[in-house]
Design an enzyme around this catalytic site. Structure first.
Site, PDB file in Angstrom:
ATOM      1  N   CYS A 350      -6.827  -4.565   7.276  1.00 19.58           N
ATOM      2  CA  CYS A 350      -7.098  -3.290   6.727  1.00 19.58           C
ATOM      3  C   CYS A 350      -7.413  -2.238   7.501  1.00 19.58           C
ATOM      4  CB  CYS A 350      -8.102  -3.586   5.544  1.00 19.58           C
ATOM      5  SG  CYS A 350      -8.303  -2.041   4.636  1.00 19.58           S
ATOM      6  N   ARG A 461      -2.506  -0.784  -5.653  1.00 29.61           N
ATOM      7  CA  ARG A 461      -3.799  -0.826  -5.258  1.00 29.61           C
ATOM      8  C   ARG A 461      -4.444   0.405  -4.611  1.00 29.61           C
ATOM      9  NH1 ARG A 461      -7.745  -4.158  -3.524  1.00 29.61           N
ATOM     10  NH2 ARG A 461      -8.795  -3.999  -1.752  1.00 29.61           N
TER      11      ARG A 461
END
Length: 546
Positions: A350, A461
């Protein structure tokens, strides 16, 4: 008397008259105003220390008064569901599908099936998890006498098991006339042959009302693979399987529902209107826990979805997130969540913190959110930043009740995808963040349609469904192959037990209590301390377990 070359009583520690009797050491310890080290509040004081992550501190040891195998790892994942081991696999398309969900549940944890696929595909994966292990199988796949051998083989391939009851109408509640097993069709070449010609008709059955314990005893004594449960008229009511009896013996920690004995299954969905249709299919497939998958959970979309789920499916547990502050968590708690997922930008794949400049160091996030949520009895899941057993321990010590892992499990045999040899000659598996361009451009969720971006789990998301330009919040790459979950998860559990033993805490509940009352203490780590705590050798081989 032993020979010596000196005597500390001669003045090394000052005059002998000022020294205390060694037998009074424990009493003297009580004279100190506070225990050695820092309490949790002092450690996580962001005004003094900034935002900390897992590598920035250590847990101080306690007293060992028990064996490591005595440590209990039971911990809640939601308000109503507790796991035997506090490990959860992440809903990423390179981490969790039905294989991972099954084996995580067998090891006492939980697998969360990703939603970067069609709703039907996700529902089918949930079904496979729920059918893998049962007590009483209340909805067995039932055949008609005219079902062909070819169709039976196709069913075995689809569901992963063999052994199907045959009834007069091909439905549950109809008169049982036989059972078809793998042995009956294994060498049958005529795929058009009706099962009535090959099925077993000499059956051992149990009457409706038989307890699961009694049924297991009957099955154990018989040489049959299935035990049909029939009513007084011979109509099929349910079944139990010998393979399930074997699984109960081999996997005593398995996460199962107490009544049906089915494995507990979780799955992720987004917060778009069409996700309500997806959720209905998942519930029909037997879903136990739904995770609302969002990089920033404090949104009008998620709050509306939480209220919708709690109203329409009161028996379904909902985990909200992701959040990193008390303010975010409060909104979800007020909406009625059964659990909270903590983390923003700390995952190994991420880059949200780098690109968006939004997020929080994981240790600070876990402590602040979980300590607030605990006041309302809401369990918390630490999601992201987990690279080893030590990070798991720290996440739990900070107040999380479970730990979600992505990259740590992506390299296992049970994760989706195949292994390959990297340029460096190492065995690896593909792994990508759900915010990566590769994940957001995947068309599986939209079944290859032109509007597949609107159905993609990655774009949902990160709130990017309608963007003409996709901004990556994750990367794609590969991770080292770690072998099977059946060995890797027990290694994590054993490491966690030994760590709690070092801390002097016999359970995760005891650890949480000791942290809150100040018994378990902490210490900050400088950059030099972190270097000291690592390996300092010219060359070495690092084997994690054997």
């Amino acid at each position: 008397m032993p020979h010596t070359n000196g005597d500390v009583r001669s003045g090394f520690f000052g005059p002998a008259k000022d020294r205390l009797d060694h037998a009074t050491a424990l009493e003297v310890l009580k004279q100190y105003e506070e225990r050695d080290g820092l309490d949790i509040q002092s450690l996580l004081d962001s005004k003094k220390h900034g935002g900390l992550t897992y590598n920035d501190f250590l847990v101080l040891p306690g007293y060992i008064g028990f064996a490591a195998h005595e440590v209990v790892l039971d911990s809640p994942v939601t308000k109503r569901i507790t796991l035997k081991t506090p490990f959860v696999s992440s809903p990423m398309d390179t981490v969790t599908e039905h294989e991972m969900a099954i084996h995580m549940a067998l090891q006492g944890g939980l697998g969360v099936i990703h939603h970067n696929c069609s709703a039907d595909e996700q529902a089918e994966m949930v079904q496979k998890v729920k059918r893998f292990e049962n007590g009483f199988i209340l909805d067995p796949v039932v055949l008609h006498r005219n079902t062909t051998v070819g169709e039976v083989k196709a069913l075995k391939e689809e569901w992963g098991f063999g052994g199907f009851p045959v009834t007069e109408t091909g439905k549950l509640g109809s008169k049982l006339i036989g059972i078809v097993t793998n042995r009956d069709i294994q060498f049958e070449d005529n795929l058009d042959q009706a099962v009535s010609a090959v099925m077993v008709t000499d059956l051992i059955t149990a009457a409706a009302g038989t307890t699961l314990l009694e049924a297991n005893a009957i099955l154990a004594k018989s040489k049959k693979g299935k035990l049909p449960i029939v009513d007084s008229k011979g109509n099929l009511v349910s079944m139990i399987s010998r393979s399930d009896l074997t699984k109960n013996l081999h996997f005593p920690l398995a996460s199962k529902l107490p009544d049906s004995k089915q494995l507990i299954c979780a799955a992720a969905i987004g917060t778009r209107p069409e996700d309500k249709i997806r959720l209905q299919k998942l519930v029909d497939a037997g879903l136990d826990i739904v995770i609302l998958d969002s990089s920033q959970g404090n949104s009008m979309y998620q709050i509306e979805m939480i209220k919708y789920v709690k109203e329409k499916y009161p028996g379904l547990d909902v985990i909200g997130g992701n959040v990193v502050t008390r303010e975010q968590a409060a909104s979800l708690i007020a909406a009625g969540v059964d659990g909270i997922r903590i983390g923003m930008g700390s995952g190994s794949a991420c880059i949200t913190q780098e690109v968006m400049a939004v997020g929080r160091p994981q240790a600070a996030a876990v402590y602040n959110v979980s300590s607030f949520a605990a006041r309302f009895g809401v369990p918390c899941m630490a999601d992201g930043g987990i690279q080893n057993v030590g990070h798991i321990v720290k996440g739990l010590a900070l107040g999380a009740t479970t730990i979600m892992m992505g990259g740590l499990l992506a390299g296992t045999t049970e994760s989706p995808g195949t292994s390959f040899v990297s340029r460096e000659g190492k065995l690896v598996k593909a792994y990508r963040g759900m915010g990566s361009i590769d994940a957001m451009q995947d068309t599986k969720a939209g079944s290859g349609s032109k509007d597949s971006q609107k159905s993609n789990a990655g774009t949902a998301r990160y709130f990017s469904e309608g963007d003409s330009v996709l901004v990556a919040q994750g990367v794609s790459g590969a991770v080292a192959h770690r072998g099977s979950v059946t060995k890797f998860v027990p290694y994590l559990a054993a490491g966690l037990k030994h760590s709690l033993q070092d801390c002097g805490q016999k359970s995760l509940a005891a650890l949480h209590e000791a942290v809150q009352n100040g018994t378990t203490r902490f210490e900050l780590r400088t950059a030099s301390a972190q270097l000291e705590g690592g390996v300092n050798m010219e060359s070495y081989e690092k084997k994690l377990y054997a």
